[in-house]
Design a protein around this motif. Structure first.
Motif: not given
Length: 134
Positions: A67-70, A95-105, A110-116
């Motif tokens: 997910i882009p930060a915007k 300041k992060c450009k993106n986030y990585v979202e894990y959606h457990c089925l 939904r778990i959100l990790f900091r991206g780059s």
């Protein structure tokens, strides 16, 4: 081999044949971590849902999105997975450009990790340009 490693190994071995048993092993591992007051690395946390204990296998037990930060909603709560990320705080997360979202089925969490971060992306782009010139 300590108890946490044994539980993790058992959870991985049983995830395809007996997913409910694998979840149980995962939950027992998290309970043992809380008793021992230990933290897991982000790499290990991204492989196991800490809400239901299931092993996260893309397209089988979870969906992964970048997910882009915007596009991230400002009122959306971020689930911090480690104390390290809590110490970073909201300033650096902005300041992060993106986030990585894990959606457990399995549990629909939904778990959100900091991206780059922006600095990491700039360094990576410079490295790519220097290797392209060679």
């Amino acid at each position: 081999m300590n108890r946490i490693e044994q539980l993790w190994k058992c959870a991985l071995e049983t995830c395809s044949s007996l997913p409910n048993l694998s979840k149980w092993y995962g939950l027992q591992m998290y309970k043992q971590l809380q008793v021992d007051n230990l933290d897991l690395s982000i790499d290990m946390l991204s492989k196991c849902c800490f809400f239901c204990g299931s092993i996260l296998l893309p397209s089988l037990t979870c969906q992964i999105k970048i997910i882009p930060a915007k596009q991230r909603k400002s009122n959306e709560t971020v689930v911090f997975v480690t104390d390290i990320q809590q110490k970073i705080g909201q300033e650096k997360l902005k300041k992060c450009k993106n986030y990585v979202e894990y959606h457990c089925l399995c549990c629909n969490k939904r778990i959100l990790f900091r991206g780059s971060c922006q600095n990491e992306i700039i360094k990576y782009e410079k490295e790519l340009k220097s290797t392209d010139k060679k």
